[in-house]
Design a protein around this motif. Structure first.
Motif, short mmCIF file in Angstrom:
data_model
loop_
_atom_site.label_atom_id
_atom_site.label_comp_id
_atom_site.label_asym_id
_atom_site.label_seq_id
_atom_site.Cartn_x
_atom_site.Cartn_y
_atom_site.Cartn_z
N LYS A 7 -50.48 -35.35 19.58
CA LYS A 7 -50.36 -36.62 18.85
C LYS A 7 -50.52 -36.41 17.35
O LYS A 7 -49.77 -36.96 16.54
CB LYS A 7 -51.42 -37.59 19.37
N GLU A 8 -51.51 -35.61 16.98
CA GLU A 8 -51.73 -35.35 15.55
C GLU A 8 -50.54 -34.62 14.93
O GLU A 8 -50.12 -34.93 13.81
CB GLU A 8 -53.01 -34.51 15.38
N THR A 63 -47.64 -37.19 14.48
CA THR A 63 -47.82 -38.25 13.49
C THR A 63 -48.12 -37.73 12.09
O THR A 63 -47.74 -38.36 11.10
CB THR A 63 -48.97 -39.18 13.93
N ARG A 64 -48.78 -36.59 11.98
CA ARG A 64 -49.23 -36.13 10.67
C ARG A 64 -48.39 -34.98 10.10
O ARG A 64 -48.37 -34.77 8.89
CB ARG A 64 -50.69 -35.68 10.76
N GLY A 68 -43.68 -35.64 12.33
CA GLY A 68 -43.10 -36.96 12.14
C GLY A 68 -42.50 -37.47 13.44
O GLY A 68 -41.72 -36.76 14.09
N THR A 69 -42.85 -38.69 13.81
CA THR A 69 -42.39 -39.23 15.09
C THR A 69 -40.91 -39.60 15.08
O THR A 69 -40.30 -39.80 16.13
CB THR A 69 -43.20 -40.49 15.45
N SER A 101 -40.92 -36.89 18.43
CA SER A 101 -40.86 -37.87 19.52
C SER A 101 -41.27 -37.24 20.85
O SER A 101 -41.98 -37.84 21.66
CB SER A 101 -39.44 -38.44 19.62
N LEU A 119 -45.02 -36.74 20.96
CA LEU A 119 -45.71 -38.01 21.20
C LEU A 119 -45.66 -38.39 22.67
O LEU A 119 -46.66 -38.85 23.24
CB LEU A 119 -45.09 -39.11 20.33
#
Length: 278
Positions: free
Chosen positions: A123-124, A127-128, A131-132, A138, A141
């Motif tokens: 997840k990190e 998102t960080r 990029g999602t 994607s 995630l």
């Protein structure tokens, strides 16, 4: 011959002395010596120094030393009972290994479990860093979301194994196995009492034999009764061990299969989503 007889008496004394030194495992040697020799007027000492108990301990010690040193004849408990007691020892050893193995399974080395924080790391990264909005982000995630769904199943798995499989195994260890070993110890004492009385009867003068015969009948009855008691305990142990099959079925089907099937379903869904995103 006289020296050898003295040696036997010395061995007997050591056996008896050792029994009294083991009055309390938490007491120091000085305290136990004080218990024996310095303060014989206390209530506890009077109980330990009752002549009948002291006599019985001495007779057991004499009988045991005669069996070890002189290969004196002793009452056999029977080949079948010996086999069952040997099997009990192996069962106890196997139970310990099995319980330990399950404990390791439930609480493995944290250093080996590198996947514990995998979902959060994905997840990190999505998102960080990545990029999602990117394909890879994607996917990360979605992987993180799947890991978060898988994770809660493990505590439930551990709880089920602990309350079912582990509880039943520990119950056998703390009840049936412990009872058999306790009754086994009593049987050995009754056997020593019986053989010691037999030896005294053989040595007794004719005018003393009737009194010893009465003791012999009592010792034989107590030994026979204890044989029945330990056989009953062994049967209870076997029943408890056989009953473990039900918990084994629960372990593999209701617990293991259910948990892993749920994980497999989530992973298949994830694979399908990832392939669709690619």
């Amino acid at each position: 011959m006289e020296n050898f007889t003295r040696f036997l008496h010395f061995i007997n004394s050591l056996f008896v002395f050792n029994n009294y030194l083991c009055v309390s495992s938490s007491s120091s040697l000085v305290q136990r010596l004080h218990l024996l020799f310095i303060n014989p007027s206390s209530v506890g000492i009077r109980a330990h120094l009752k002549m009948d108990a002291l006599k019985k301990l001495a007779n057991r010690a004499r009988q045991k030393s005669a069996e070890i040193i002189l290969s004196a004849e002793k009452t056999e408990i029977g080949a079948e009972l010996e086999r069952l007691l040997t099997k009990t020892d192996k069962t106890e050893e196997d139970m310990k290994k099995l319980v330990h193995a399950i404990e390791v399974y439930l609480q493995p080395n944290p250093a080996v479990r590198a996947l514990d924080g995998l979902g959060e790391a994905m997840k990190e990264a999505a998102t960080r860093v990545v990029g999602t909005e990117s394909t890879f982000g994607s996917m990360l995630l979605k992987g993180s979301q799947t890991e978060s769904k898988v994770a809660p199943g493990e505590p439930q798995l551990i709880q089920s194994i602990t309350t079912q499989t582990m509880a039943s195994l520990r119950h056998i260890q703390e009840n049936e196995l412990r009872t058999v070993q306790k009754e086994r110890s009593v049987l050995n004492k009754k056997r020593l009492d019986l053989d010691a009385t037999k030896s005294r009867w053989k040595r007794a003068a004719d005018d003393k034999k009737p009194a010893v015969e009465a003791e012999l009948r009592i010792a034989q009855t107590e030994f026979d009764t204890q044989l029945v008691t330990i056989i009953t305990a062994l049967e209870a142990l076997q029943t408890a061990v056989d009953h473990q099959g039900e918990y084994l079925v629960k372990f593999f089907e209701a617990v293991q299969k259910e948990y892993h099937n749920a994980c497999l379903k989530l992973l298949k869904e994830l694979k399908r989503d990832l392939e669709a995103s690619d």
